[in-house]
Motif scaffolding. Structure first.
Motif, PDB file in Angstrom:
ATOM      1  N   LEU A   8       0.810  -1.215   0.000  1.00 52.03           N
ATOM      2  CA  LEU A   8       0.000   0.000   0.000  1.00 52.03           C
ATOM      3  C   LEU A   8       0.844   1.265   0.000  1.00 52.03           C
ATOM      4  CD1 LEU A   8      -2.733  -1.061   2.595  1.00 52.03           C
ATOM      5  CD2 LEU A   8      -3.102  -0.643   0.153  1.00 52.03           C
ATOM      6  N   VAL A  28       0.967   3.295  -3.188  1.00 55.20           N
ATOM      7  CA  VAL A  28      -0.296   3.942  -3.556  1.00 55.20           C
ATOM      8  C   VAL A  28      -0.636   5.094  -2.617  1.00 55.20           C
ATOM      9  CG1 VAL A  28      -2.774   3.575  -3.884  1.00 55.20           C
ATOM     10  CG2 VAL A  28      -1.144   1.773  -4.514  1.00 55.20           C
ATOM     11  N   SER A  34      -6.887   6.056   1.291  1.00 58.88           N
ATOM     12  CA  SER A  34      -7.011   4.908   2.198  1.00 58.88           C
ATOM     13  C   SER A  34      -8.448   4.415   2.280  1.00 58.88           C
ATOM     14  CB  SER A  34      -6.505   5.291   3.594  1.00 58.88           C
ATOM     15  OG  SER A  34      -7.350   6.251   4.202  1.00 58.88           O
ATOM     16  N   ALA A  78      -9.016   2.475  -1.031  1.00 58.47           N
ATOM     17  CA  ALA A  78      -8.342   1.164  -1.014  1.00 58.47           C
ATOM     18  C   ALA A  78      -8.790   0.370   0.213  1.00 58.47           C
ATOM     19  CB  ALA A  78      -6.837   1.368  -1.008  1.00 58.47           C
ATOM     20  N   SER A 107      -6.829  -2.596   2.639  1.00 56.47           N
ATOM     21  CA  SER A 107      -6.599  -1.931   3.919  1.00 56.47           C
ATOM     22  C   SER A 107      -7.318  -2.661   5.046  1.00 56.47           C
ATOM     23  CB  SER A 107      -7.088  -0.473   3.864  1.00 56.47           C
ATOM     24  OG  SER A 107      -6.371   0.270   2.907  1.00 56.47           O
TER      25      SER A 107
END
Length: 300
Positions: A28, A31, A222, A225, A229
């Motif tokens: 992550l 991103v 966040s 995603a 997550s």
């Protein structure tokens, strides 16, 4: 007898869950950025911590212990230290291999001994001093790149970030164990889970406010995603639950020493998830770090 030894399987389970969480957070980072990926484990882990607390209190029939000032001071200190530790770890992973970065953070127990000497004047035994030297040599060995004139340590690169991450993880472990012991009542399981819920709550509040003020794009990202997550948050909460169970039953030094099994879990993850392989030099460095911390544990 069973309860006294429960910290051993709890620590191993925590190390395994943490390896999976670190791998997901590493994915992550590209991103969401370092801070965005850092807050994922807390924002998405907090609801699971509340679920764990509800389940534990329901099964045991115990009430949530009433926190006092000492508890809040310890848990806040541990929470902030863990935020910084996670951010430093992810920053190092962006420039260094996954498994090697995890090995850097495993110098944590050695740093606890050094902090004790500097801050408290605690003297090291001969074996303890040898442990510090062996582990430090291991970190340096992992940092040296063949053919380069300067090591990553001298450049202040990912090695320093990884070692600083280990120091903050050490402070976090001390803070969370102190918080667990500061609760006035409750079984080890209830006190551990209560500390987890408060810790993740504080961390979520701090990072959401920070991102809302300074990096709204990462905060919005966040939420977008949410699927990966959510998994990272669950694994983070699960790992912390097991860590805190360990902290509630034995010293942080015992738990963090046994946690060295994470280095080997990280090697497996690095091979399978990131197609990264450690060189012989890096493997030798990991072995020295593990040997140094093991020696320190024996010395204590």
């Amino acid at each position: 007898m069973f309860t006294a030894l429960l910290w051993i399987p709890a620590t191993i389970a925590a190390a395994a869950a943490q390896t999976l969480r670190n791998a997901m957070q590493r994915s992550l980072t590209d991103v969401l950025g370092t801070v965005g990926a850092t807050q994922v484990r807390f924002l998405y882990g907090f609801p699971f911590a509340l679920i764990f607390l509800a389940l534990v209190t329901t099964v045991t029939g115990e009430a949530v212990p009433l926190p006092g000032g000492r508890f809040l001071a310890f848990v806040t200190g541990g929470a902030v230290a863990q935020i910084v530790a996670t951010a430093l770890m992810l920053a190092a992973m962006r420039r260094e291999g996954f498994a090697v970065t995890i090995a850097y953070t495993k110098s944590e127990p050695v740093q606890v001994a050094l902090f004790g000497l500097i801050v408290l004047g605690d003297r090291l035994t001969l074996l303890g001093a040898a442990a510090v030297i062996v582990a430090t040599l291991g970190v340096i060995l992992m940092s040296v790149k063949p053919g380069s004139r300067l090591t990553s340590l001298a450049r202040g690169g990912p090695a320093l970030a990884g070692i600083a991450s280990g120091a903050c993880f050490a402070l976090a472990a001390i803070g969370f164990r102190g918080a667990i012991l500061a609760l006035p009542e409750g079984s080890f399981l209830v006190r551990a889970t209560t500390t987890l819920a408060f810790g993740l709550g504080i961390q979520t509040l701090v990072l959401v406010l920070y991102l809302a003020l300074f990096d709204k794009a990462a905060l919005v990202g966040s939420f977008r995603a949410w699927r990966p997550s959510l998994f990272a948050g669950f694994m983070g909460a699960l790992a912390s639950q097991f860590w805190f169970i360990g902290f509630s039953l034995t010293s942080a030094a015992n738990v963090r020493t046994l946690a060295l099994v994470e280095v080997f879990f990280a090697q497996i993850a690095a091979r399978r998830l990131f197609a990264q392989t450690a060189s012989r030099r890096e493997i030798a460095g990991m072995v020295l770090v593990c040997a140094g911390v093991a020696m320190l544990f024996v010395a204590q």
